[in-house]
Design a protein around this motif. Structure first.
Motif, PDB file in Angstrom:
ATOM      1  N   SER A  31       0.560 -19.484  16.268  1.00 18.74           N
ATOM      2  CA  SER A  31      -0.952 -20.252  15.982  1.00 18.74           C
ATOM      3  C   SER A  31      -1.199 -20.096  14.601  1.00 18.74           C
ATOM      4  CB  SER A  31      -1.804 -19.542  16.930  1.00 18.74           C
ATOM      5  OG  SER A  31      -1.870 -18.051  16.600  1.00 18.74           O
ATOM      6  N   VAL A  32      -0.772 -19.522  13.717  1.00 17.69           N
ATOM      7  CA  VAL A  32      -1.248 -19.456  12.594  1.00 17.69           C
ATOM      8  C   VAL A  32      -0.175 -19.860  11.311  1.00 17.69           C
ATOM      9  CG1 VAL A  32      -3.007 -17.989  12.938  1.00 17.69           C
ATOM     10  CG2 VAL A  32      -0.905 -17.068  11.956  1.00 17.69           C
ATOM     11  N   LYS A  33       1.207 -19.922  11.845  1.00 17.57           N
ATOM     12  CA  LYS A  33       2.428 -20.051  10.998  1.00 17.57           C
ATOM     13  C   LYS A  33       2.247 -21.493  10.243  1.00 17.57           C
ATOM     14  CE  LYS A  33       6.088 -18.562  12.904  1.00 17.57           C
ATOM     15  NZ  LYS A  33       7.184 -18.444  13.965  1.00 17.57           N
ATOM     16  N   GLY A  34       2.454 -21.309   8.872  1.00 14.74           N
ATOM     17  CA  GLY A  34       2.296 -22.232   8.166  1.00 14.74           C
ATOM     18  C   GLY A  34       0.777 -22.628   7.432  1.00 14.74           C
ATOM     19  N   ARG A  35      -0.171 -21.830   8.023  1.00 12.67           N
ATOM     20  CA  ARG A  35      -1.365 -21.904   7.874  1.00 12.67           C
ATOM     21  C   ARG A  35      -1.900 -20.755   6.941  1.00 12.67           C
ATOM     22  NH1 ARG A  35      -5.470 -22.925  11.134  1.00 12.67           N
ATOM     23  NH2 ARG A  35      -4.694 -21.656  13.034  1.00 12.67           N
ATOM     24  N   PHE A  36      -1.485 -19.453   7.603  1.00  8.06           N
ATOM     25  CA  PHE A  36      -1.987 -18.314   7.123  1.00  8.06           C
ATOM     26  C   PHE A  36      -0.812 -17.557   6.248  1.00  8.06           C
ATOM     27  CE2 PHE A  36      -5.334 -17.284  10.482  1.00  8.06           C
ATOM     28  CZ  PHE A  36      -6.052 -18.509  10.485  1.00  8.06           C
ATOM     29  N   THR A  37      -1.184 -17.135   5.315  1.00  9.41           N
ATOM     30  CA  THR A  37      -0.363 -16.340   4.299  1.00  9.41           C
ATOM     31  C   THR A  37      -0.777 -14.725   4.246  1.00  9.41           C
ATOM     32  OG1 THR A  37       0.388 -18.105   3.235  1.00  9.41           O
ATOM     33  CG2 THR A  37       1.044 -16.054   2.315  1.00  9.41           C
ATOM     34  N   ILE A  38      -0.073 -13.732   4.661  1.00 11.71           N
ATOM     35  CA  ILE A  38      -0.230 -12.264   4.376  1.00 11.71           C
ATOM     36  C   ILE A  38       0.356 -11.792   2.947  1.00 11.71           C
ATOM     37  CG2 ILE A  38       1.691 -11.464   5.769  1.00 11.71           C
ATOM     38  CD1 ILE A  38      -0.370  -9.219   6.719  1.00 11.71           C
ATOM     39  N   SER A  39      -0.370 -11.031   2.443  1.00 12.55           N
ATOM     40  CA  SER A  39       0.371 -10.298   1.141  1.00 12.55           C
ATOM     41  C   SER A  39      -0.322  -9.064   0.978  1.00 12.55           C
ATOM     42  CB  SER A  39       0.195 -11.227  -0.071  1.00 12.55           C
ATOM     43  OG  SER A  39      -1.262 -11.392  -0.406  1.00 12.55           O
ATOM     44  N   ARG A  40       0.390  -8.413   0.219  1.00 18.68           N
ATOM     45  CA  ARG A  40      -0.061  -6.965  -0.213  1.00 18.68           C
ATOM     46  C   ARG A  40       0.105  -6.704  -1.633  1.00 18.68           C
ATOM     47  NH1 ARG A  40       2.643  -2.728   3.891  1.00 18.68           N
ATOM     48  NH2 ARG A  40       1.505  -1.336   2.636  1.00 18.68           N
ATOM     49  N   ASP A  41      -0.886  -5.741  -2.062  1.00 22.22           N
ATOM     50  CA  ASP A  41      -0.701  -5.241  -3.453  1.00 22.22           C
ATOM     51  C   ASP A  41      -0.863  -3.697  -3.244  1.00 22.22           C
ATOM     52  OD1 ASP A  41      -1.210  -4.165  -5.965  1.00 22.22           O
ATOM     53  OD2 ASP A  41      -2.417  -5.813  -6.432  1.00 22.22           O
ATOM     54  N   ASN A  42       0.536  -3.069  -3.258  1.00 21.20           N
ATOM     55  CA  ASN A  42       0.761  -1.676  -3.116  1.00 21.20           C
ATOM     56  C   ASN A  42      -0.095  -0.708  -4.234  1.00 21.20           C
ATOM     57  OD1 ASN A  42       1.655  -1.979  -0.426  1.00 21.20           O
ATOM     58  ND2 ASN A  42       3.742  -1.454  -1.038  1.00 21.20           N
ATOM     59  N   ALA A  43      -0.239  -1.053  -5.274  1.00 19.12           N
ATOM     60  CA  ALA A  43      -0.643  -0.613  -6.180  1.00 19.12           C
ATOM     61  C   ALA A  43      -2.273  -0.430  -6.031  1.00 19.12           C
ATOM     62  CB  ALA A  43      -0.739  -1.305  -7.931  1.00 19.12           C
ATOM     63  N   LYS A  44      -2.796  -1.317  -5.468  1.00 23.59           N
ATOM     64  CA  LYS A  44      -4.362  -1.455  -5.066  1.00 23.59           C
ATOM     65  C   LYS A  44      -4.635  -1.019  -3.663  1.00 23.59           C
ATOM     66  CE  LYS A  44      -5.519  -4.542  -8.611  1.00 23.59           C
ATOM     67  NZ  LYS A  44      -6.143  -6.148  -8.684  1.00 23.59           N
ATOM     68  N   ASN A  45      -3.648  -0.673  -2.868  1.00 19.13           N
ATOM     69  CA  ASN A  45      -3.842  -0.597  -1.412  1.00 19.13           C
ATOM     70  C   ASN A  45      -4.481  -1.477  -0.854  1.00 19.13           C
ATOM     71  OD1 ASN A  45      -1.969   1.788  -1.224  1.00 19.13           O
ATOM     72  ND2 ASN A  45      -3.636   3.083  -1.871  1.00 19.13           N
ATOM     73  N   THR A  46      -4.358  -2.746  -1.082  1.00 22.68           N
ATOM     74  CA  THR A  46      -4.900  -3.771  -0.583  1.00 22.68           C
ATOM     75  C   THR A  46      -4.023  -4.835   0.144  1.00 22.68           C
ATOM     76  OG1 THR A  46      -5.230  -4.973  -2.468  1.00 22.68           O
ATOM     77  CG2 THR A  46      -6.937  -3.677  -1.959  1.00 22.68           C
ATOM     78  N   VAL A  47      -4.303  -5.645   1.279  1.00 21.94           N
ATOM     79  CA  VAL A  47      -3.796  -6.472   1.890  1.00 21.94           C
ATOM     80  C   VAL A  47      -4.667  -7.691   2.169  1.00 21.94           C
ATOM     81  CG1 VAL A  47      -2.551  -7.381   3.991  1.00 21.94           C
ATOM     82  CG2 VAL A  47      -2.011  -4.994   3.279  1.00 21.94           C
TER      83      VAL A  47
END
Length: 123
Positions: free
Chosen positions: A62-78
């Motif tokens: 339902s979200v493929k191609g529209r949503f993108t997940i990413s993370r910054d482990n140095a800041k502990n944020t996604v």
């Protein structure tokens, strides 16, 4: 462990929005993060997840191609970048943490949940 979701709001259909998940507390090991959403009367829906180092991701159709997940482990944020938003994307969005290095797609596989952030898509 605490998760704080933020960034929700009101956006027009076709627009974009970025929501965030901040992780804090005693994070003793690598973890994966998932995003889910829920509307009244419906079950929590899996959207996407990312493994411990960001090298692997999974998306619901339902979200493929529209949503993108990413993370910054140095800041502990996604973060979850949402483009091409549709009316059906309106929901409370939750981030969740699983104490596993690989990504998970089932809500039952997650150990901690944030409080949710509301996303409303208007016509």
């Amino acid at each position: 462990v605490q998760l704080q979701a933020s960034g929700g709001g009101l956006v027009q259909a076709g627009g974009s929005l970025r929501v965030f998940c901040a992780v804090s507390g005693r994070i003793l090991s690598s973890y994966s993060i998932g995003w889910f959403r829920q509307t009244p009367g419906k079950e929590r829906e899996f959207l996407t997840s990312i493994n411990w180092n960001g090298g692997r991701t999974s998306y619901a159709d339902s979200v493929k191609g529209r949503f993108t997940i990413s993370r910054d482990n140095a800041k502990n944020t996604v973060s979850l970048q949402m483009n091409g938003l549709k009316l059906d994307d309106s929901a409370v969005y939750y981030c969740a943490l699983s104490r596993s290095i690989g990504y998970r797609t089932l809500a039952a596989e997650y150990d901690y949940w944030g409080q949710g952030t509301l996303v409303t898509v208007s016509s």
